[in-house]
Write a protein that holds these residues in place. Structure first.
Motif, PDB file in Angstrom:
ATOM      1  N   PRO A  90      28.115 143.032 -61.309  1.00  0.00           N
ATOM      2  CA  PRO A  90      27.566 142.130 -60.313  1.00  0.00           C
ATOM      3  C   PRO A  90      26.233 141.917 -60.483  1.00  0.00           C
ATOM      4  CG  PRO A  90      28.860 143.987 -59.551  1.00  0.00           C
ATOM      5  CD  PRO A  90      28.890 144.173 -60.745  1.00  0.00           C
ATOM      6  N   GLU A  91      25.230 142.706 -60.826  1.00  0.00           N
ATOM      7  CA  GLU A  91      23.868 142.474 -61.005  1.00  0.00           C
ATOM      8  C   GLU A  91      23.645 141.547 -61.964  1.00  0.00           C
ATOM      9  OE1 GLU A  91      24.676 146.157 -63.673  1.00  0.00           O
ATOM     10  OE2 GLU A  91      25.507 145.342 -61.889  1.00  0.00           O
ATOM     11  N   HIS A  92      24.204 141.090 -62.717  1.00  0.00           N
ATOM     12  CA  HIS A  92      24.323 139.992 -63.535  1.00  0.00           C
ATOM     13  C   HIS A  92      24.463 138.523 -62.859  1.00  0.00           C
ATOM     14  CE1 HIS A  92      24.770 142.685 -67.491  1.00  0.00           C
ATOM     15  NE2 HIS A  92      23.533 142.532 -66.969  1.00  0.00           N
ATOM     16  N   ILE A  93      25.697 138.743 -62.270  1.00  0.00           N
ATOM     17  CA  ILE A  93      26.249 137.679 -61.515  1.00  0.00           C
ATOM     18  C   ILE A  93      25.334 137.094 -60.395  1.00  0.00           C
ATOM     19  CG2 ILE A  93      28.138 136.767 -60.152  1.00  0.00           C
ATOM     20  CD1 ILE A  93      30.020 138.232 -62.005  1.00  0.00           C
ATOM     21  N   GLU A  94      24.490 138.256 -59.808  1.00  0.00           N
ATOM     22  CA  GLU A  94      23.919 138.133 -58.487  1.00  0.00           C
ATOM     23  C   GLU A  94      22.653 137.066 -58.690  1.00  0.00           C
ATOM     24  OE1 GLU A  94      21.012 140.704 -55.641  1.00  0.00           O
ATOM     25  OE2 GLU A  94      22.205 141.607 -57.224  1.00  0.00           O
ATOM     26  N   VAL A 442      38.463 139.088 -62.950  1.00  0.00           N
ATOM     27  CA  VAL A 442      39.464 140.010 -63.024  1.00  0.00           C
ATOM     28  C   VAL A 442      38.921 141.353 -63.378  1.00  0.00           C
ATOM     29  CG1 VAL A 442      41.517 140.841 -64.110  1.00  0.00           C
ATOM     30  CG2 VAL A 442      41.399 138.403 -63.824  1.00  0.00           C
ATOM     31  N   SER A 443      37.969 141.231 -64.199  1.00  0.00           N
ATOM     32  CA  SER A 443      37.333 142.485 -64.883  1.00  0.00           C
ATOM     33  C   SER A 443      36.222 142.830 -63.793  1.00  0.00           C
ATOM     34  CB  SER A 443      36.528 142.270 -65.979  1.00  0.00           C
ATOM     35  OG  SER A 443      37.480 142.091 -67.071  1.00  0.00           O
ATOM     36  N   LEU A 444      35.359 142.049 -62.843  1.00  0.00           N
ATOM     37  CA  LEU A 444      34.481 142.245 -62.085  1.00  0.00           C
ATOM     38  C   LEU A 444      35.212 142.964 -60.896  1.00  0.00           C
ATOM     39  CD1 LEU A 444      31.622 141.746 -60.825  1.00  0.00           C
ATOM     40  CD2 LEU A 444      32.649 139.798 -59.805  1.00  0.00           C
ATOM     41  N   HIS A 445      36.258 142.407 -60.586  1.00  0.00           N
ATOM     42  CA  HIS A 445      36.993 142.975 -59.431  1.00  0.00           C
ATOM     43  C   HIS A 445      37.518 144.504 -59.422  1.00  0.00           C
ATOM     44  CE1 HIS A 445      37.547 139.245 -56.507  1.00  0.00           C
ATOM     45  NE2 HIS A 445      36.404 139.559 -57.091  1.00  0.00           N
ATOM     46  N   ARG A 446      37.717 144.835 -60.682  1.00  0.00           N
ATOM     47  CA  ARG A 446      38.455 146.119 -61.028  1.00  0.00           C
ATOM     48  C   ARG A 446      37.311 146.833 -61.951  1.00  0.00           C
ATOM     49  NH1 ARG A 446      44.628 146.167 -62.371  1.00  0.00           N
ATOM     50  NH2 ARG A 446      45.378 144.608 -60.848  1.00  0.00           N
ATOM     51  N   HIS A 447      36.149 146.550 -61.716  1.00  0.00           N
ATOM     52  CA  HIS A 447      35.080 147.330 -62.336  1.00  0.00           C
ATOM     53  C   HIS A 447      35.005 148.856 -61.914  1.00  0.00           C
ATOM     54  CE1 HIS A 447      31.480 148.392 -64.779  1.00  0.00           C
ATOM     55  NE2 HIS A 447      31.370 147.176 -65.294  1.00  0.00           N
ATOM     56  N   LYS A 448      35.282 149.746 -62.727  1.00  0.00           N
ATOM     57  CA  LYS A 448      34.993 151.368 -62.446  1.00  0.00           C
ATOM     58  C   LYS A 448      33.772 151.670 -61.808  1.00  0.00           C
ATOM     59  CE  LYS A 448      34.321 153.136 -67.150  1.00  0.00           C
ATOM     60  NZ  LYS A 448      34.479 151.688 -67.720  1.00  0.00           N
ATOM     61  N   SER A 499      30.252 142.377 -56.281  1.00  0.00           N
ATOM     62  CA  SER A 499      31.305 142.915 -56.874  1.00  0.00           C
ATOM     63  C   SER A 499      32.714 142.311 -56.449  1.00  0.00           C
ATOM     64  CB  SER A 499      31.308 144.520 -56.670  1.00  0.00           C
ATOM     65  OG  SER A 499      31.494 144.787 -55.305  1.00  0.00           O
ATOM     66  N   PHE A 500      32.658 141.498 -55.209  1.00  0.00           N
ATOM     67  CA  PHE A 500      33.840 141.059 -54.939  1.00  0.00           C
ATOM     68  C   PHE A 500      33.591 139.547 -54.412  1.00  0.00           C
ATOM     69  CE2 PHE A 500      36.797 139.763 -51.313  1.00  0.00           C
ATOM     70  CZ  PHE A 500      38.119 139.948 -52.096  1.00  0.00           C
ATOM     71  N   ILE A 501      34.196 138.723 -55.166  1.00  0.00           N
ATOM     72  CA  ILE A 501      33.729 137.157 -55.084  1.00  0.00           C
ATOM     73  C   ILE A 501      34.973 136.391 -54.746  1.00  0.00           C
ATOM     74  CG2 ILE A 501      31.388 137.234 -55.581  1.00  0.00           C
ATOM     75  CD1 ILE A 501      32.137 136.235 -58.261  1.00  0.00           C
ATOM     76  N   MET A 502      35.837 136.785 -53.905  1.00  0.00           N
ATOM     77  CA  MET A 502      37.081 135.866 -53.663  1.00  0.00           C
ATOM     78  C   MET A 502      37.008 134.490 -53.534  1.00  0.00           C
ATOM     79  SD  MET A 502      39.673 136.585 -50.415  1.00  0.00           S
ATOM     80  CE  MET A 502      41.087 135.722 -50.491  1.00  0.00           C
ATOM     81  N   PHE A 503      35.970 133.922 -52.909  1.00  0.00           N
ATOM     82  CA  PHE A 503      35.857 132.468 -52.868  1.00  0.00           C
ATOM     83  C   PHE A 503      34.476 131.949 -53.518  1.00  0.00           C
ATOM     84  CE2 PHE A 503      38.253 133.573 -48.869  1.00  0.00           C
ATOM     85  CZ  PHE A 503      39.424 132.658 -49.360  1.00  0.00           C
ATOM     86  N   GLY A 504      33.909 133.025 -54.417  1.00  0.00           N
ATOM     87  CA  GLY A 504      32.606 132.592 -55.015  1.00  0.00           C
ATOM     88  C   GLY A 504      31.641 132.773 -54.052  1.00  0.00           C
ATOM     89  N   SER A 505      30.334 132.204 -54.116  1.00  0.00           N
ATOM     90  CA  SER A 505      29.267 132.714 -53.443  1.00  0.00           C
ATOM     91  C   SER A 505      28.287 131.771 -53.703  1.00  0.00           C
ATOM     92  CB  SER A 505      28.819 134.129 -53.738  1.00  0.00           C
ATOM     93  OG  SER A 505      27.637 134.264 -52.702  1.00  0.00           O
TER      94      SER A 505
END
Length: 564
Positions: A90-94, A442-448, A499-505
């Motif tokens: 998430p911190e990279h995608i933000e 997929v990996s973002l939404h399941r990131h431990k 960490s959750f972007i169901m519809f993007g942002s």
């Protein structure tokens, strides 16, 4: 000696040596460029011509998940002629989403794509435009159309009418195999809801009816739906064509033109997709011309509330927002066609697939299903007439939490992309302009690191979080050209921001998210409020195939009216 004479005097062996020499030169240049690239990241070694296509086995989700396990959250892969930097933290995608719509650094989803150009989508419409001013113009008109109260009220009305039609088909098929009024039906949910959402999106975007549910019913029943054969055939071709384009889009995005044009099996698949595109575009062009003529005739009459009408009349005197709009530019037909097609591609299979996944998880988690039914029954008592309103749907908080948790576990969209038009820093590296970034959803939404027990299905992650906002609360003002270009508060998700972007942002957030939630909530009320649904084989894994989206190939269920 002229060059022509020189080549005439060459033998076959000489030609062979020349070909080998040119190929060696190409290979040396290819690997020199690869090994001298800036910011070397881990990732598979590309091969000349095919790059990393040898890693791609036709399933995009499997590709990126396997690479994530091997190389981590920050790696690179070379596909489709581009070096792709893949991110799943998430911190990279933000960094990509905290940008104003006035800043064009990350407006493009991708660089110019020969694959998209082959599909006749490159640089056009809301989804594929790489020009900021063109995209902004499309965004304003598209958003105004799809988020208007009239449009969403029409969507609720059509969800009711189309489900009534669907119920009629189910009852007819169920009674045909029973001895009395009580009936049970074993059927494939994926086939029904791909067609339900197709009919729903077609009528809400164009105002025209399609009959793909009737088409499917006719393949199952000796008693045929009473629609003209031409309508049935066109609806069947339309839904199959859309499905093929969505499933096969990865061929045009991730594989280079040489592979698409000359590798036998892939060339055949690519040509088949282009034939489906031609059919769909031809149908859309006819619908657009027909609607323009209707609008011209209905000079002093109320117009339809569908998206197509809104796109055609935008910035004209028939537009209720005409006086508030700066400039008088109207949308050309090619942009209208691309926008309508984008609505079909984004709103048909994605919604249908997500509803199938919702069904799968509800059948495997009976305690979640009972809690959902209690919420539905509290608003719509059993054996009463269900007449949905926007206000009723907004009360279904637990149902919406289920939708979000299912999409976290198995995102319908696997990959998002951004293309930087200016130098940019991410992950501790300075990246030059022209770098292509892919987000592994997929990996973002399941990131431990951000989701406790990420493999566990638990809607309470969203239901009990006070920061959780409903997508049904989206209003026109949320997407105005302000400092953020979107409502920043709504991006405060569970787990960690982004960490959750169901519809993007950000400025590219999906404008159709409200329509998608209306459809999904309506289906949950109608299907589970009225019917008992169970999987025929509880041990069977989900049958899916992943391209840009993950498609449900089959979901066999047994349905019967509740309390039968």
């Amino acid at each position: 000696m002229s060059l022509h004479k020189y080549f005439e005097n060459l033998s076959f062996v000489d030609y062979f040596h020349l070909v080998v020499l040119f190929f060696l030169f190409y290979v040396i240049k290819f690997y020199y460029k690869y090994f001298t690239r800036p910011n070397k990241l881990p990732g598979p070694l590309p091969l000349p011509i095919i790059e990393c296509a040898y890693c791609f086995r036709g399933d995009t989700k499997h590709l990126f998940v396997s690479l994530n396990k091997k190389y981590g959250d920050f790696y690179e892969i070379q596909l489709g002629g581009y070096r792709r930097i893949v991110l799943s933290r998430p911190e990279h995608i933000e960094k990509f989403y905290n940008n104003s719509t006035k800043h064009v650094k990350f407006m493009p989803r991708a660089p110019f794509s020969r694959g998209l150009k082959e599909l006749l989508m490159g640089g056009k419409g809301l989804q594929f435009s790489d020009d900021f001013n063109s995209w902004k113009f499309n965004r304003q008109i598209y958003t105004r159309a799809i988020l208007s109260p009239n449009f969403n009220n029409e969507a609720i009305k059509w969800s009711y009418l189309l489900f009534e039609e669907l119920e009629g088909y189910w009852k007819s098929l169920g009674l045909a195999n029973s001895d009395g009024e009580e009936w049970t039906l074993e059927t494939d949910f994926s086939k029904w809801f791909q067609r339900f959402t197709n009919d729903m999106v077609v009528v809400s975007t164009t105002g025209e009816r399609s009959y793909s549910m009737g088409t499917y019913y006719n393949t199952l029943s000796p008693i045929k739906a009473l629609y003209p054969d031409a309508l049935i055939e066109d609806s069947d071709r339309f839904v199959k064509g859309m499905n093929q384009i969505v499933v096969g889009a990865a061929l045009f995005l991730f594989l280079g033109p040489f592979i698409r044009h000359y590798v036998p099996f892939i060339r055949g698949k690519a040509n088949e997709i282009l034939k489906h595109r031609d059919f769909i575009f031809e149908k859309l062009d006819k619908i657009i011309q027909k609607r323009r003529q209707e609008i011209e005739v209905m000079k002093n009459k109320d117009l339809k509330n569908d998206m197509l009408t809104s796109l055609i009349i935008a910035n004209t005197e028939r537009d209720v927002n005409y006086k508030k709009t700066v400039g008088e530019e109207t949308m050309p037909d090619i942009e209208i066609r691309t926008n309508i097609f984008g609505a079909f591609a984004a709103g048909t299979d994605t919604t249908a697939n997500l509803f199938c996944y919702i069904t799968y998880y509800l059948c495997h988690y009976p305690e979640v299903k009972q809690k959902m039914l209690a919420e539905i029954d509290s608003i719509f008592p059993q054996n009463s007439s269900i007449q949905l309103t926007h206000n009723d749907l907004s009360k279904l908080k637990y149902c919406e939490a289920i939708i979000k948790e299912v999409d976290r576990i198995i995102p319908v969209s696997n990959i998002l992309a951004r293309y930087s038009s200016e130098p940019f820093e991410v992950g501790g590296y300075q990246w030059p302009a022209g770098t292509l970034f892919n987000f592994d959803i997929v990996s973002l939404h399941r990131h431990k690191d951000y989701w406790p027990c990420p493999e566990i299905f638990d809607p309470n992650r969203f239901f009990l979080d006070n920061k959780n906002e409903s997508y049904l609360n989206v209003k026109n003002d949320d997407l105005k050209d302000d400092n953020n270009g979107h409502n920043e508060k709504k991006d405060q998700k569970v787990g960690q921001k982004y960490s959750f972007i169901m519809f993007g942002s950000g400025s590219r957030i999906c404008p159709g998210r409200k329509l998608a939630i209306i459809e999904l909530l309506s289906l949950m009320v109608y299907v589970f409020g009225k019917y008992d649904v169970e999987l025929i084989d509880m041990e069977a894994p989900l049958k899916t195939k992943s391209s840009i989206a993950t498609t449900c190939l089959e979901l066999m269920v047994r349905i019967r009216p509740r309390n039968q």
